[in-house]
Design a protein around this motif. Structure first.
Motif, PDB file in Angstrom:
ATOM      1  N   ALA A 233       0.854  -1.209   0.000  1.00  0.00           N
ATOM      2  CA  ALA A 233       0.000   0.000   0.000  1.00  0.00           C
ATOM      3  C   ALA A 233       0.880   1.245   0.000  1.00  0.00           C
ATOM      4  O   ALA A 233       1.860   1.322   0.749  1.00  0.00           O
ATOM      5  N   PHE A 234       0.535   2.231  -0.855  1.00  0.00           N
ATOM      6  CA  PHE A 234       1.348   3.451  -0.996  1.00  0.00           C
ATOM      7  C   PHE A 234       1.423   4.203   0.331  1.00  0.00           C
ATOM      8  O   PHE A 234       0.425   4.401   1.002  1.00  0.00           O
ATOM      9  N   ASP A 235       2.653   4.620   0.680  1.00  0.00           N
ATOM     10  CA  ASP A 235       2.855   5.521   1.822  1.00  0.00           C
ATOM     11  C   ASP A 235       3.989   6.447   1.396  1.00  0.00           C
ATOM     12  O   ASP A 235       5.077   5.958   1.041  1.00  0.00           O
ATOM     13  N   LEU A 236       3.729   7.738   1.405  1.00  0.00           N
ATOM     14  CA  LEU A 236       4.678   8.691   0.804  1.00  0.00           C
ATOM     15  C   LEU A 236       6.097   8.548   1.337  1.00  0.00           C
ATOM     16  O   LEU A 236       7.057   8.384   0.546  1.00  0.00           O
ATOM     17  N   GLU A 237       6.263   8.532   2.651  1.00  0.00           N
ATOM     18  CA  GLU A 237       7.626   8.493   3.192  1.00  0.00           C
ATOM     19  C   GLU A 237       8.276   7.127   2.976  1.00  0.00           C
ATOM     20  O   GLU A 237       9.473   7.037   2.702  1.00  0.00           O
ATOM     21  N   ARG A 238       7.488   6.096   2.985  1.00  0.00           N
ATOM     22  CA  ARG A 238       8.019   4.737   2.713  1.00  0.00           C
ATOM     23  C   ARG A 238       8.563   4.704   1.285  1.00  0.00           C
ATOM     24  O   ARG A 238       9.648   4.201   1.032  1.00  0.00           O
ATOM     25  N   VAL A 239       7.795   5.277   0.363  1.00  0.00           N
ATOM     26  CA  VAL A 239       8.228   5.295  -1.038  1.00  0.00           C
ATOM     27  C   VAL A 239       9.506   6.120  -1.190  1.00  0.00           C
ATOM     28  O   VAL A 239      10.453   5.710  -1.844  1.00  0.00           O
ATOM     29  N   MET A 240       9.541   7.280  -0.508  1.00  0.00           N
ATOM     30  CA  MET A 240      10.711   8.155  -0.653  1.00  0.00           C
ATOM     31  C   MET A 240      11.983   7.525  -0.092  1.00  0.00           C
ATOM     32  O   MET A 240      13.084   7.942  -0.423  1.00  0.00           O
ATOM     33  N   ARG A 241      11.824   6.526   0.771  1.00  0.00           N
ATOM     34  CA  ARG A 241      12.998   5.865   1.359  1.00  0.00           C
ATOM     35  C   ARG A 241      13.404   4.621   0.574  1.00  0.00           C
ATOM     36  O   ARG A 241      14.475   4.061   0.809  1.00  0.00           O
ATOM     37  N   THR A 242      12.569   4.182  -0.369  1.00  0.00           N
ATOM     38  CA  THR A 242      12.789   2.870  -0.993  1.00  0.00           C
ATOM     39  C   THR A 242      13.648   2.965  -2.251  1.00  0.00           C
ATOM     40  O   THR A 242      13.303   3.682  -3.188  1.00  0.00           O
ATOM     41  N   GLU A 243      14.764   2.237  -2.243  1.00  0.00           N
ATOM     42  CA  GLU A 243      15.692   2.253  -3.392  1.00  0.00           C
ATOM     43  C   GLU A 243      15.064   1.517  -4.574  1.00  0.00           C
ATOM     44  O   GLU A 243      14.074   0.793  -4.411  1.00  0.00           O
ATOM     45  N   TYR A 244      15.652   1.699  -5.760  1.00  0.00           N
ATOM     46  CA  TYR A 244      15.166   0.955  -6.935  1.00  0.00           C
ATOM     47  C   TYR A 244      16.325   0.677  -7.873  1.00  0.00           C
ATOM     48  O   TYR A 244      17.346   1.372  -7.830  1.00  0.00           O
ATOM     49  N   GLN A 245      16.167  -0.359  -8.719  1.00  0.00           N
ATOM     50  CA  GLN A 245      17.172  -0.625  -9.753  1.00  0.00           C
ATOM     51  C   GLN A 245      16.553  -0.235 -11.087  1.00  0.00           C
ATOM     52  O   GLN A 245      15.334  -0.328 -11.272  1.00  0.00           O
ATOM     53  N   VAL A 290       7.479  -4.770   8.646  1.00  0.00           N
ATOM     54  CA  VAL A 290       6.493  -5.447   9.500  1.00  0.00           C
ATOM     55  C   VAL A 290       5.201  -4.623   9.536  1.00  0.00           C
ATOM     56  O   VAL A 290       5.239  -3.402   9.685  1.00  0.00           O
ATOM     57  N   GLY A 291       4.073  -5.330   9.329  1.00  0.00           N
ATOM     58  CA  GLY A 291       2.764  -4.688   9.507  1.00  0.00           C
ATOM     59  C   GLY A 291       2.265  -3.896   8.327  1.00  0.00           C
ATOM     60  O   GLY A 291       1.164  -3.352   8.351  1.00  0.00           O
ATOM     61  N   GLU A 292       3.054  -3.817   7.230  1.00  0.00           N
ATOM     62  CA  GLU A 292       2.508  -3.014   6.126  1.00  0.00           C
ATOM     63  C   GLU A 292       1.531  -3.835   5.284  1.00  0.00           C
ATOM     64  O   GLU A 292       1.661  -5.045   5.144  1.00  0.00           O
ATOM     65  N   LYS A 293       0.528  -3.087   4.761  1.00  0.00           N
ATOM     66  CA  LYS A 293      -0.546  -3.741   4.003  1.00  0.00           C
ATOM     67  C   LYS A 293      -0.019  -4.167   2.640  1.00  0.00           C
ATOM     68  O   LYS A 293       0.587  -3.365   1.933  1.00  0.00           O
ATOM     69  N   THR A 294      -0.220  -5.429   2.288  1.00  0.00           N
ATOM     70  CA  THR A 294       0.241  -5.895   0.962  1.00  0.00           C
ATOM     71  C   THR A 294      -0.956  -6.451   0.177  1.00  0.00           C
ATOM     72  O   THR A 294      -2.010  -6.714   0.734  1.00  0.00           O
ATOM     73  N   PHE A 295      -0.736  -6.583  -1.140  1.00  0.00           N
ATOM     74  CA  PHE A 295      -1.799  -7.074  -2.029  1.00  0.00           C
ATOM     75  C   PHE A 295      -1.293  -8.347  -2.707  1.00  0.00           C
ATOM     76  O   PHE A 295      -0.131  -8.407  -3.144  1.00  0.00           O
ATOM     77  N   ALA A 296      -2.182  -9.344  -2.807  1.00  0.00           N
ATOM     78  CA  ALA A 296      -1.793 -10.592  -3.481  1.00  0.00           C
ATOM     79  C   ALA A 296      -1.750 -10.323  -4.992  1.00  0.00           C
ATOM     80  O   ALA A 296      -2.419  -9.402  -5.485  1.00  0.00           O
ATOM     81  N   PRO A 297      -0.966 -11.138  -5.733  1.00  0.00           N
ATOM     82  CA  PRO A 297      -0.977 -10.976  -7.183  1.00  0.00           C
ATOM     83  C   PRO A 297      -2.377 -11.264  -7.716  1.00  0.00           C
ATOM     84  O   PRO A 297      -3.107 -12.066  -7.141  1.00  0.00           O
ATOM     85  N   ASP A 298      -2.769 -10.569  -8.772  1.00  0.00           N
ATOM     86  CA  ASP A 298      -4.086 -10.825  -9.357  1.00  0.00           C
ATOM     87  C   ASP A 298      -4.079 -12.213  -9.970  1.00  0.00           C
ATOM     88  O   ASP A 298      -3.054 -12.652 -10.502  1.00  0.00           O
ATOM     89  N   ALA A 299      -5.220 -12.903  -9.869  1.00  0.00           N
ATOM     90  CA  ALA A 299      -5.264 -14.248 -10.471  1.00  0.00           C
ATOM     91  C   ALA A 299      -5.259 -14.051 -11.982  1.00  0.00           C
ATOM     92  O   ALA A 299      -4.233 -14.068 -12.618  1.00  0.00           O
ATOM     93  N   THR A 300      -6.440 -13.763 -12.517  1.00  0.00           N
ATOM     94  CA  THR A 300      -6.428 -13.564 -13.979  1.00  0.00           C
ATOM     95  C   THR A 300      -7.255 -12.310 -14.274  1.00  0.00           C
ATOM     96  O   THR A 300      -8.471 -12.381 -14.304  1.00  0.00           O
ATOM     97  N   PRO A 301      -6.619 -11.172 -14.365  1.00  0.00           N
ATOM     98  CA  PRO A 301      -7.412  -9.958 -14.643  1.00  0.00           C
ATOM     99  C   PRO A 301      -8.053 -10.064 -16.016  1.00  0.00           C
ATOM    100  O   PRO A 301      -7.581 -10.781 -16.869  1.00  0.00           O
TER     101      PRO A 301
END
Ligand code: HBI
Ligand code: FE
Length: 301
Positions: A233-245, A290-301
């Motif tokens: 689930a989007f959280d502004l400060e979490r996103v701003m801290r998260t590295e990417y490749q 820990v404790g952050e809301k996650t989403f399962a992969p979609d089955a078949t959109p």
């Protein structure tokens, strides 16, 4: 298409060969910067596109449009239909007039990647920079730098959505206020995990709105269906801290509930947020807190 990481074009120097830092190593960006204006805009030179380039663009367009009907968020599909984008390389001026009438955004051609300051200034002025060159047939499945297919097919349709259009301008304004490398890094992550690789939760399940996924034939399926990546689930400060490749599929995707939510997240002044983030370590791309809301992969959109 994996867009860019921390981009540092050394502004103003020998335009044509300004080095670009791409995570590892430096190399000149593609494109001819010698005829670009001070704001890095240039002519699209529409007549210079070859028949082969138009047919490559058509192949890219058809392949993506077919599979995105199931994977892309409704506003993207609706805008693409409204655009009745021809399948060939678009005339930016024509679409820019249509776009201006809808959300007062304009399209400007650029030679390729441009310095962050120039990029933020264009967005803050509701001008979206569209790279003028098209990838080669050998790059049909993977390209590092944004080309006209990524920029136009991936980014332009959502500029017709009033709320997303306002978010993009707010992002550009935020970038101009950022100043300083740390804030720019936080903003680059925000851009990466929303505008480039964002997912949105809808009544039909998760859907794509990020241009880097929308313009990638392989990452479209992967982002929604594959069990490997986390969808958080989007959280502004979490996103701003998260590295990417830049050169692999995302290990984490962030999910917004609506463009309204995303726009509201960018309304406050970021100064206090940057202050708070200064004392917090970056989060690696493959980490789940820990404790952050996650989403399962979609089955078949
Ligand atoms: N330049 N043409 C172009 N397109 C981009 O998407 C772009 C850019 N320069 C900088 C940039 N993106 C990134 O640094 C953003 O994260 C700001
Ligand atoms: Fe992009």
């Amino acid at each position: 298409m994996n867009a860019i990481s921390k981009l540092t074009l050394h502004d103003g120097q020998n335009r044509g060969m300004a080095p670009v830092t791409y995570g590892k190593g430096e190399r000149p960006p593609r494109g001819d910067y010698s005829r670009a204006a001070a704001d890095y805009t240039c002519d699209q030179d529409f007549d210079a596109y070859t028949r082969e380039e138009h047919s490559l663009y058509t192949r890219l367009y058809h392949r993506q449009f077919t599979q995105l009907k199931k994977f892309a968020c409704d506003p993207f599909i609706e805008s693409l239909n409204a655009l009745d984008a021809t399948e060939a390389i678009p005339r930016l001026e024509e679409v820019s007039e249509k776009l201006y009438r809808t959300t007062r955004w304009q399209l400007v051609a650029v030679p390729g990647l441009i310095p962050e300051e120039a990029f933020f200034s264009l967005l803050a002025g509701r001008k979206f920079p569209v790279t003028k060159w098209l990838r080669t047939p050998a790059e049909i499945d993977y390209i590092v730098e944004p080309d006209i297919f990524h920029d136009f097919f991936g980014h332009v349709p959502l500029l017709f959505n009033p709320i997303f259009a306002d978010y993009m301008q707010a992002y550009g304004q935020g970038g101009l206020k950022a100043g300083g490398l740390t804030a720019c890094q936080h903003l680059a992550r925000l851009y990466w995990y929303t505008v480039e690789f964002g997912l949105i939760d809808t009544s039909q399940g998760l859907r794509i709105y990020g241009a880097g996924i929308l313009s990638s034939s392989t990452e479209s399926r992967y982002s929604l269906l594959h069990p490997a990546p986390s969808r958080v689930a989007f959280d502004l400060e979490r996103v701003m801290r998260t590295e990417y490749q830049i050169d692999s599929f995302q290990q984490t995707y962030f999910v917004i509930d609506s463009f309204d939510d995303l726009f509201r997240a960018t309304e406050p002044d970021f100064t206090a947020i940057y202050e708070r983030l200064r004392s917090q370590p970056a989060i690696r791309a493959n980490t789940l807190l820990v404790g952050e809301k996650t989403f399962a992969p979609d089955a078949t959109p």
